[in-house]
Design an enzyme around this catalytic site. Structure first.
Site, mmCIF file in Angstrom:
data_model
loop_
_atom_site.group_PDB
_atom_site.id
_atom_site.type_symbol
_atom_site.label_atom_id
_atom_site.label_comp_id
_atom_site.label_asym_id
_atom_site.label_seq_id
_atom_site.Cartn_x
_atom_site.Cartn_y
_atom_site.Cartn_z
ATOM 1 N N GLY A 131 0.826 -1.196 0.000
ATOM 2 C CA GLY A 131 0.000 0.000 0.000
ATOM 3 C C GLY A 131 0.864 1.252 0.000
ATOM 4 N N CYS A 132 0.265 2.385 -0.352
ATOM 5 C CA CYS A 132 1.026 3.630 -0.490
ATOM 6 C C CYS A 132 1.478 4.179 0.866
ATOM 7 C CB CYS A 132 0.219 4.659 -1.274
ATOM 8 S SG CYS A 132 -1.461 4.935 -0.677
ATOM 9 N N PHE A 133 0.557 4.345 1.815
ATOM 10 C CA PHE A 133 0.963 4.764 3.155
ATOM 11 C C PHE A 133 1.961 3.766 3.730
ATOM 12 C CE2 PHE A 133 -3.026 7.418 4.058
ATOM 13 C CZ PHE A 133 -2.319 8.605 4.186
#
Length: 322
Positions: A131-133
């Site tokens: 995921g990005c976070f």
């Protein structure tokens, strides 16, 4: 040439993935699947690619004609697809959803954070793209975990651009709401915490402290700017040595002594990390482009590793610094 297929071709991450792959010297896109857009030009949806591709969306799945399949699908849809469509045994799969990020005996996906699992990715067939976070926060903390230094509560505040919410319009991505505005969401409960903790435990078995994560909706289009801090009694020179040593043989993470800004990573596959010490507190600033290092760029990085290519091929991108 590596022949690639994409499922779920209409979203922001798919648009960025197509942009990278049509300029990748070792890749040919065989199909971009989107049932709702079948028959339409790619540029009808991804207008920024006008003049760069004549590809047409299709509702067909030519799985026997490709070497790698990218899933740019909504969470839950990749799992449904794989359960209902037998995949050719030799086919490599890179899933950008969260369906297979958590280790489970029921699947053989490797968690695709190259700075953590490169040696496993190289030997794998199925990759779960982070995921990005999760990417921004893990890259801020992995060197500490490697050196068993995560022994106190970790505080994280991270602000993300509106593209992180996907292409489908919503009340909190509408321009008139998002512009000149800011808000938090899912404090302490964000879904990326599970994969972050999984990775930290992989490097530091004793890790069992809290991660107090406050995600923030930013009033800009793309990028993640994360600030993390925790108690640490190591001096800053030693901390910098630990970080530089950890990322020395990785191509996309850079430690900078200058306080960086988000524009330095936009449109790149880079992560910039800045370190400061205040008494017994260590402050870690980390930033990425959520659509590239946080999604499609990282997926191409994983593809390069899967097929034995130099890992920066197709990813030497200039930041949109002004």
């Amino acid at each position: 040439m590596i022949k690639a297929g994409i499922i779920g071709g209409a979203g922001y991450t798919a648009g960025e993935l197509i942009r990278i792959l049509i300029n990748h010297p070792d890749v040919e896109i065989v199909f971009v699947n989107s049932s709702s857009n079948a028959g339409n030009k790619i540029t009808d949806v991804h207008a920024g690619l006008l003049g760069e591709t004549n590809l047409i969306f299709t509702d067909q799945l030519s799985l026997n004609e490709i070497d790698v399949l990218f899933f740019c699908t909504a969470h839950g849809d990749t799992k449904k697809f794989i359960e209902n469509h037998p995949l050719p045994e030799r086919l490599k799969v890179i899933d950008l959803s969260m369906d297979y990020r958590i280790k489970n005996d029921n699947h053989n996906f490797i968690y695709g954070l190259p700075e953590l699992n490169r040696k496993h990715i190289i030997k794998a067939s199925h990759i779960a793209n982070p995921g990005c976070f999760a990417t921004a926060i893990q890259l801020a903390l992995l060197p500490l975990a490697k050196n068993l230094l995560l022994n106190s509560t970790i505080h994280v505040n991270a602000i993300t651009g509106s593209t992180g919410a996907g292409q489908k319009p919503s009340a909190t991505s509408h321009f008139s709401w998002r512009n000149d505005n800011i808000s938090i969401y899912k404090p302490f409960t964000h879904q990326h915490l599970a994969e972050i903790k999984q990775s930290l435990n992989q490097l530091q078995n004793s890790f069992n402290t809290d991660i107090d994560f406050i995600p923030v909706r930013g009033n800009f289009s793309r990028g993640i700017f994360a600030t993390s801090y925790l108690a640490c009694n190591i001096n800053i020179e030693e901390i910098k040595r630990i970080y530089n040593e950890y990322y020395d043989d990785h191509s996309f993470v850079f430690i900078t002594d200058k306080n960086p800004d988000l524009k330095q990573v936009i449109n790149t596959n880079k992560c910039l990390i800045h370190l400061e010490k205040y008494d017994d507190k260590l402050l870690i600033v980390s930033m990425i482009d959520n659509l590239l290092k946080g999604a499609s760029g990282q997926a191409v990085h994983n593809m390069n590793l899967l097929f034995g290519l130099e890992e920066t091929v197709g990813l030497r991108l200039k930041p949109s610094a002004f």
